[in-house]
Design an enzyme around this catalytic site. Structure first.
Site, PDB file in Angstrom:
ATOM      1  N   HIS A  53      38.978  37.945  37.947  1.00  0.00           N
ATOM      2  CA  HIS A  53      40.264  37.266  37.778  1.00  0.00           C
ATOM      3  C   HIS A  53      41.222  38.222  37.069  1.00  0.00           C
ATOM      4  O   HIS A  53      41.765  37.915  36.006  1.00  0.00           O
ATOM      5  CB  HIS A  53      40.080  35.980  36.960  1.00  0.00           C
ATOM      6  CG  HIS A  53      41.212  35.008  37.105  1.00  0.00           C
ATOM      7  ND1 HIS A  53      41.280  34.083  38.116  1.00  0.00           N
ATOM      8  CD2 HIS A  53      42.328  34.809  36.357  1.00  0.00           C
ATOM      9  CE1 HIS A  53      42.371  33.351  37.983  1.00  0.00           C
ATOM     10  NE2 HIS A  53      43.032  33.785  36.923  1.00  0.00           N
ATOM     11  N   SER A  69      47.042  33.536  40.027  1.00  0.00           N
ATOM     12  CA  SER A  69      46.551  32.518  39.103  1.00  0.00           C
ATOM     13  C   SER A  69      47.579  31.379  38.987  1.00  0.00           C
ATOM     14  O   SER A  69      47.932  30.767  40.008  1.00  0.00           O
ATOM     15  CB  SER A  69      46.234  33.156  37.749  1.00  0.00           C
ATOM     16  OG  SER A  69      45.453  32.290  36.956  1.00  0.00           O
ATOM     17  N   ASP A 106      35.064  35.767  40.582  1.00  0.00           N
ATOM     18  CA  ASP A 106      36.088  35.228  39.684  1.00  0.00           C
ATOM     19  C   ASP A 106      35.435  34.299  38.667  1.00  0.00           C
ATOM     20  O   ASP A 106      34.890  33.256  39.029  1.00  0.00           O
ATOM     21  CB  ASP A 106      37.132  34.459  40.501  1.00  0.00           C
ATOM     22  CG  ASP A 106      38.386  34.135  39.709  1.00  0.00           C
ATOM     23  OD1 ASP A 106      38.253  33.760  38.518  1.00  0.00           O
ATOM     24  OD2 ASP A 106      39.491  34.227  40.267  1.00  0.00           O
TER      25      ASP A 106
END
Length: 309
Positions: A281, A105, A253
């Site tokens: 995610h 991320s 995601d």
């Protein structure tokens, strides 16, 4: 899992908590976590795969998370470039000149920054659940929150379910440990998506440990503010990255839909993309950490071969 070396390292006036696993003489893998998450966000199973594959592994708590220093952001604002400088300080603190860099991320954006601006420190690059570091997600979020249709020329916004969760979370109390854990556990549930099973017990342990380790659990939200800073250093072309690059992204995601990972892979000419069906995610699904660990291990091993040929 017992760390072989847990210690603080300095980054300017900050103290960063780090953990090193494996043989200190082995090739190094530096794991960089995402927004508002300490180093323990990298599951032990993932770390074990890398160590068993012949690496030393270092994970660390970002500033404003875990045992690392918390910052008064209003008085001392910082950017992802400053967080990348922290990552370099971690390498320096462990006497490591170059490492395989893996980021998730926001950590994926920081990893890109290192590969662009300090290529001599990056043996291989792995970006997980990330988009191009120079892409501003603000306009897509603004349109989505206003109920407008996505811009077809922009990368897609988060899923409607995730945006709905943000509205709900804004009204959730987090003044006690129990309230904090409840709110954050629900966030990770939503981020996991609806395809792969959600390992609630693992997510709960992580959230509880993150709360207990930090002197100010609310400080982690400063990462959101830092991430909005679209400074010139983030706009540097990713085509300059020379390190062997792997992009890992899930098909489900909800925060950064798959086109974000695809766009990142397209901007790094030699990048290889690994798409994981059903992954959201998050790492909180049974078996997923080991799968990702094995994928990173294959990439780093191939990268070492390329560097020595």
């Amino acid at each position: 899992m017992t760390s072989t070396d847990g210690k603080f390292v300095p980054s300017g006036e900050l103290r960063l908590w780090t953990e090193r696993f494996g043989d200190p003489k082995a090739p190094a893998v530096l794991l960089i976590m995402g927004t508002s998450a300490p180093g323990s966000g990298w599951p032990d199973e993932l770390v074990e795969e890398l160590v068993d594959g012949g690496n030393q592994v270092i994970r660390f708590d970002h500033r404003d998370t875990g045992r690392s220093t918390c910052v008064d952001f209003d008085k001392h604002p910082y950017t992802p470039a400053d967080m990348a400088t922290d990552a370099l300080a971690v390498l320096n603190g462990h006497g490591i000149a170059t490492a395989h860099i893996a980021g998730a991320s926001l950590g994926g954006a920081i990893a890109q920054w290192l590969a662009v601006h300090h290529p001599q420190r990056v043996t291989t690059l792995t970006a997980i659940m990330a988009g191009p570091m120079g892409h501003d997600v603000g306009p897509a979020w603004t349109r989505a929150l206003a109920g407008q249709s996505p811009d077809p020329d922009d990368l897609p916004p988060p899923s409607p379910r995730f945006l709905q969760h943000l509205f709900q979370r804004a009204g959730m109390e987090q003044s006690t440990r129990e309230e904090y854990v409840t709110a954050n556990l629900e966030t990770w549930r939503v981020l996991n998506g609806d395809v792969l099973p959600f390992d609630e017990s693992a997510a709960r342990r992580f959230v509880e440990d993150a709360y207990d380790a930090s002197s100010d659990p609310t400080a982690a939200t400063n990462h959101d503010r830092a991430g909005k800073a679209m400074t010139a250093d983030r706009l540097a072309p990713l085509s300059s990255i020379k390190a062997p690059t792997l992009i890992i992204h899930g098909t489900e995601d909800p925060l950064r839909p798959l086109p974000h990972g695809q766009a990142l892979a397209e901007q790094i000419p030699h990048a290889r993309m690994e798409t994981i069906p059903g992954m959201g995610h998050a790492f909180f699904s049974p078996g997923l950490p080991r799968r990702i660990g094995k994928t990173i291990l294959e990439h780093t091993s191939a990268g070492r071969s390329l560097m020595t040929d």
